[in-house]
Design an enzyme around this catalytic site. Structure first.
Site, PDB file in Angstrom:
ATOM      1  N   HIS A   1       2.420 -16.684  33.176  1.00 53.13           N
ATOM      2  CA  HIS A   1       1.492 -17.229  32.273  1.00 53.13           C
ATOM      3  C   HIS A   1      -0.030 -16.682  32.412  1.00 53.13           C
ATOM      4  O   HIS A   1      -0.987 -17.287  31.908  1.00 53.13           O
ATOM      5  CB  HIS A   1       1.526 -18.584  31.815  1.00 53.13           C
ATOM      6  CG  HIS A   1       2.840 -19.233  31.833  1.00 53.13           C
ATOM      7  ND1 HIS A   1       3.428 -19.505  30.715  1.00 53.13           N
ATOM      8  CD2 HIS A   1       3.627 -19.696  32.686  1.00 53.13           C
ATOM      9  CE1 HIS A   1       4.571 -20.274  30.965  1.00 53.13           C
ATOM     10  NE2 HIS A   1       4.737 -20.104  32.262  1.00 53.13           N
TER      11      HIS A   1
ATOM     12  N   LYS B   1     -21.034   1.614  32.120  1.00 49.45           N
ATOM     13  CA  LYS B   1     -19.577   1.448  31.871  1.00 49.45           C
ATOM     14  C   LYS B   1     -18.780   2.385  32.518  1.00 49.45           C
ATOM     15  O   LYS B   1     -19.238   3.674  32.648  1.00 49.45           O
ATOM     16  CB  LYS B   1     -19.186   1.338  30.511  1.00 49.45           C
ATOM     17  CG  LYS B   1     -19.876   0.345  29.754  1.00 49.45           C
ATOM     18  CD  LYS B   1     -19.097  -1.144  30.024  1.00 49.45           C
ATOM     19  CE  LYS B   1     -17.769  -0.980  29.612  1.00 49.45           C
ATOM     20  NZ  LYS B   1     -17.496  -1.196  28.339  1.00 49.45           N
TER      21      LYS B   1
ATOM     22  N   GLU C   1      -5.394   2.652  28.489  1.00 49.82           N
ATOM     23  CA  GLU C   1      -5.444   2.155  27.352  1.00 49.82           C
ATOM     24  C   GLU C   1      -4.908   3.026  26.302  1.00 49.82           C
ATOM     25  O   GLU C   1      -4.158   2.335  25.179  1.00 49.82           O
ATOM     26  CB  GLU C   1      -6.998   1.847  26.715  1.00 49.82           C
ATOM     27  CG  GLU C   1      -7.759   1.007  27.532  1.00 49.82           C
ATOM     28  CD  GLU C   1      -9.335   0.919  27.221  1.00 49.82           C
ATOM     29  OE1 GLU C   1      -9.622   0.299  26.218  1.00 49.82           O
ATOM     30  OE2 GLU C   1     -10.135   1.460  27.905  1.00 49.82           O
TER      31      GLU C   1
END
Ligand code: ARG
Length: 459
Positions: free
Chosen positions: A157, A284, A291
């Site tokens: 979970h 960043k 992705e």
């Protein structure tokens, strides 16, 4: 533009926009090698069986060989105004060798021809993808062995559950990939039958030898039923399903790489060469490749659904709808190849950050199960132990303690069963070391798992 292969009956040429819709050369020209290979096998058989003369068969074989060389060398450009690759090759052959070229299509149709080409092409593609999967699996195995002692939280979970090792976690993906290879090889085995000689749908009255062409093209044998031979695209569906499941695995791995490289986790650092920056935020470092692997999974699923939908309710035998098979499978193979090609070096260069993994595993009561197990080892029924430890966790949470930091007096005041040895039992390294059941997160099991996967894959 050469004549249509089917010029003869029609009074008019096909409308320009209709021809554009009808054409497949924009995407099927990549099968030029297989089309020539198939035609050579067919011509050799026609010659051997006396269906065409030896001289014509020889002229065809020589002409096709030269066409192949010229395409490979870039000396012959594929004419995109032709309807498809089959039309182009046959027209080019006839332009080069004359009458004999017009005999190539005896006892054959584009329907069995295209089905043959596609099986041959996808056979090679499947082998290529299998090799790429093996390369990724091999990197995973090597990195897993290297990281076999790195304790990290295992999650259920997405909540910290029990300690595992980074090596064990990586081996989970290697296991998935070994099944993917199995699925592709199964599909390849079923695909490896020859439709050639089924002709349009009903076979032929010429004395052809389908076994001969099947053998010379490396097929296990000819397909049994001529109508099935030209209508079947099960192999496309099977390959797309196998590739879809492979992408499901890659996307789960990609998702974890994304999570693990976030500041919130920081279990790994991806190499700069497999990340990008932001055009506005100077700090960043984005895991774009991971992705995209996750994102491109959707395309491959889409290809599978497109293929299944094309086939749904199609009457036998060939229908032009089936021309839609190629873009779906080609796109899926291209996508999978691109993802696997990037994944191998990305995993190879990723830097694990074991201190952060260990820190994350040290909080969150990840050793609660082991404390309960320690109690059951002292005779307490598991359910009672579970409740007792649950109460301890609640107390710790209220007082800002952990199970490791809670003093022994506190433990003893709750139940006299406790003694100092509990601390050993809930130590992270001891926990994973004790996980000795088959396939468990014991560091020593990782090299054995890696060896097993390598054996299965022959790497
Ligand atoms: N370009 C066609 C395809 O990809 C080749 C087969 C054409 N057959 C036909 N009967 N029109 O399916």
């Amino acid at each position: 533009m050469p004549d249509k292969l089917w010029a003869g009956r029609a009074a008019k040429d096909v409308d320009e926009v209709a021809a554009k819709l009808n054409a497949s050369i924009g995407f099927d020209s990549r099968m030029y090698f297989e089309d020539i290979e198939g035609s050579m096998a067919h011509a050799a058989m026609l010659g051997a069986k006396g269906i065409i003369s030896k001289a014509d068969a020889d002229a065809i074989l020589e002409g096709l060989g030269k066409i192949l060389d010229d395409i490979d060398a870039g000396a012959l450009k594929i004419d995109e105004t032709c309807e498809d690759i089959h039309t182009f090759i046959e027209a080019e052959l006839t332009a080069r060798i004359g009458e004999a070229g017009k005999r190539l299509h005896t006892a054959r149709s584009r329907n069995d021809q295209v089905a043959t080409d596609l099986r041959l092409y996808l056979r090679t593609k499947t082998e290529d993808v299998v090799e790429l999967i093996k390369a990724v699996a091999s990197v995973l195995c090597d990195r897993a062995v290297e990281c076999k002692d790195m304790v990290m939280p295992g999650y259920t979970h997405l909540q910290r559950a029990q300690p595992v090792t980074f090596g064990h976690h990586l081996m989970a993906y290697a296991s998935m990939l070994s099944r993917d290879v199995g699925r592709l090889e199964d599909a390849k085995g079923r695909m490896n039958e020859s439709p050639l000689g089924a002709c349009a749908l009903a076979g032929t009255s010429y004395p052809t030898d389908r076994r001969m062409t099947a053998a010379s093209l490396g097929f296990d044998g000819p397909m049994l039923n001529s109508m099935d031979a030209v209508s079947d695209r099960d192999f496309c569906v099977e390959l797309l399903a196998a590739l879809s499941l492979l992408m499901a695995h890659l996307s789960r791995m990609a998702e974890e790489l994304i999570l693990w490289s976030s500041w919130e986790f920081k279990f790994i650092e991806l190499d700069d060469s497999f990340t990008t920056g932001s055009s506005i935020m100077p700090q960043k470092k984005n895991p774009d490749m991971a992705e995209l692997i996750r994102g491109k999974t959707g395309r491959v699923y889409g290809d599978l659904v497109a293929m299944l939908t094309v086939l749904k309710g199609l009457p036998l035998a060939y229908n032009k709808d089936m021309q839609e098979d190629k873009e779906a499978v080609f796109d899926a193979f291209d996508t999978v190849e691109a993802c696997l090609t990037v994944l191998a070096p990305m995993l190879k260069t990723m830097e694990p950050l074991p201190a952060n993994m260990r820190r994350a595993a040290s909080a969150g009561f990840i050793n609660a199960t082991d404390l309960a197990d320690w109690l059951t080892g002292r005779g307490m029924p598991f359910r009672t132990a579970y409740k007792l430890v649950g109460g301890l966790v609640a107390e710790c949470l209220a007082s800002g303690e952990t199970l490791e930091s809670l003093p022994i007096e506190k433990y003893k005041s709750i139940d006299p069963i406790f003694d100092e040895s509990l601390y050993e039992a809930i130590d992270m390294d001891n926990i994973v070391a004790r996980r000795a059941s088959l396939g468990a997160a014991n560091p020593d099991s990782v090299p054995a798992q890696a060896e097993q996967v390598k054996k299965i894959l022959g790497i």
